[in-house]
Design a protein around this motif. Sequence first.
Motif, mmCIF file in Angstrom:
data_model
loop_
_atom_site.group_PDB
_atom_site.id
_atom_site.type_symbol
_atom_site.label_atom_id
_atom_site.label_comp_id
_atom_site.label_asym_id
_atom_site.label_seq_id
_atom_site.Cartn_x
_atom_site.Cartn_y
_atom_site.Cartn_z
ATOM 1 N N ALA A 92 3.610 -9.750 0.962
ATOM 2 C CA ALA A 92 3.785 -8.376 0.481
ATOM 3 C C ALA A 92 5.247 -7.963 0.404
ATOM 4 O O ALA A 92 5.587 -6.963 -0.233
ATOM 5 C CB ALA A 92 3.017 -7.409 1.376
ATOM 6 N N CYS A 93 6.120 -8.724 1.076
ATOM 7 C CA CYS A 93 7.537 -8.341 1.044
ATOM 8 C C CYS A 93 8.092 -8.392 -0.370
ATOM 9 O O CYS A 93 9.009 -7.646 -0.713
ATOM 10 C CB CYS A 93 8.353 -9.220 1.990
ATOM 11 S SG CYS A 93 8.669 -10.869 1.383
ATOM 12 N N ALA A 128 -4.122 -17.620 9.351
ATOM 13 C CA ALA A 128 -2.780 -17.039 9.200
ATOM 14 C C ALA A 128 -2.519 -16.622 7.767
ATOM 15 O O ALA A 128 -1.781 -15.660 7.510
ATOM 16 C CB ALA A 128 -1.728 -18.048 9.671
ATOM 17 N N SER A 129 -3.142 -17.305 6.818
ATOM 18 C CA SER A 129 -2.909 -16.978 5.408
ATOM 19 C C SER A 129 -3.445 -15.602 5.047
ATOM 20 O O SER A 129 -3.049 -15.025 4.026
ATOM 21 C CB SER A 129 -3.558 -18.040 4.508
ATOM 22 O OG SER A 129 -4.966 -18.080 4.738
ATOM 23 N N ALA A 146 3.783 -5.322 4.514
ATOM 24 C CA ALA A 146 4.498 -6.577 4.775
ATOM 25 C C ALA A 146 4.671 -6.764 6.279
ATOM 26 O O ALA A 146 4.916 -5.804 7.015
ATOM 27 C CB ALA A 146 5.859 -6.570 4.092
ATOM 28 N N VAL A 147 4.558 -8.010 6.713
ATOM 29 C CA VAL A 147 4.728 -8.355 8.124
ATOM 30 C C VAL A 147 5.992 -9.196 8.260
ATOM 31 O O VAL A 147 6.207 -10.147 7.493
ATOM 32 C CB VAL A 147 3.517 -9.139 8.662
ATOM 33 C CG1 VAL A 147 3.724 -9.510 10.128
ATOM 34 C CG2 VAL A 147 2.235 -8.324 8.492
#
Length: 452
Positions: free
Chosen positions: A35-36, A10-11, A19-20
Amino acid sequence: METKPYTLPASFIDLLIDAVFAVDVDGRVLFASAACERIFGYTPQEMLGRVMFDMMVPQDRERTRQSVQQVMAGQPQLNFENRYIRKDGQIAYIMWSTRWSPPDQVRIGIARDVTQRKRAESKQAVLYAISEATSTAEDLPTLFQNIHQIIGTLLAVDNFTVALYDQESNKLSFPYHIDTMSETCIPVSALCEEVILNGQPLLLTSENMQDYLTEQQITVHNVPLCWLGVPLKSQNGTIGVLICKSYPGGTHYNEQDQELLQFVSTQIATAIERQQMQTRLQYMAQYDQLTTLPNRALLYDRLNVALLKARRERSHLSLLFLDLDKFKQVNDTLGHHVGDRLLQEVARRLKQCLRESDTVARVGGDEFVILLQPIPLPEHAALVKEKIRDALRPPISIDKHSLSIVPSIGIAHYPDHGDNEEQLLKYADQAMYAEKHGRPPQTLTAELGLTP
């Protein structure tokens, strides 16, 4: 050789450039990848619990809500674009790919920062839009409104002002002004004058705003968060200033925004000058340059509209044809400059005698036509005639000359004295000459072939 399956940790999501996000049905953030922070300026921890709509540029919210409804109805969205306000106040353009997870009751979205591409595209689109707005706008207020909307595709501009500078009078005017805080006391004129004087943009931000105001010894309430002014330059010099303002909680303007506004300012200045020229030409075609009254062409237009309405409603209107007795003697003995000033004063007094719905036009040297519409009874036109006589009775003082003016006034009524513009004007003109030469107006009916 058999390929062994690999389970992605997951990392690894935090290694993605995009960004997710995972948000609930109310748009509240449940998960945000690393990334956000690069895209929105907030860390993933700061994003948790935030409502995405609260971060969105207000103009994009309704369109985004419609997209969200489609996603939650089972229609994945690809490459959907909208704008957000970053933590530092800058605008970020985001391209989303989103789908709904029914079991988890969450929306999963991947956000890609496309700000640089959108800015480049927007600059070219704005130039085209300004050119199109210039050719389609009917007047300056419409052009300013269109420019506001066009600039809004580049920047967040809830507060937008166009200031115009008249070099001949050395005065500023503000023909377009939208401000969400009407109580703001920041001296817009002083800031505009600095932009015009230096010919350079002025950007005041939260970092330098207070220092600037202190230096200028200015005390204000509701201090803007940012104030951005860009000169409108043309071949004739600086003709004005474009102004964008934001208040606390709004957009933070920066040098990049300043460059964007400068990029389009020259074309906006050209558009404004072109519209001003069209307005002047239209004015010259419809108004008398000496008295600023409507001319013969505009009178005919208004009379035509008034007649159409009168026929439709079976109502009345009247025309008064007026000229000034012995006006030629004023020009011959005192000069045309005195005659011109006399006509200007007569025009001023005539306007004071009329309602807003009436029209007074200059149709010749010392000839004026007054359109009274609507008028309940023909007798009311006679009352206006006497009101005009009273208004012109006091002597007019010009260059130490006291001039007494006596008008001759003829009246024509619709439908009694004609059914069209030509008949009514001819009757009123003849009635004026009959009065001037002492003939009874009743003789005109037979002379002009009208049925009494």
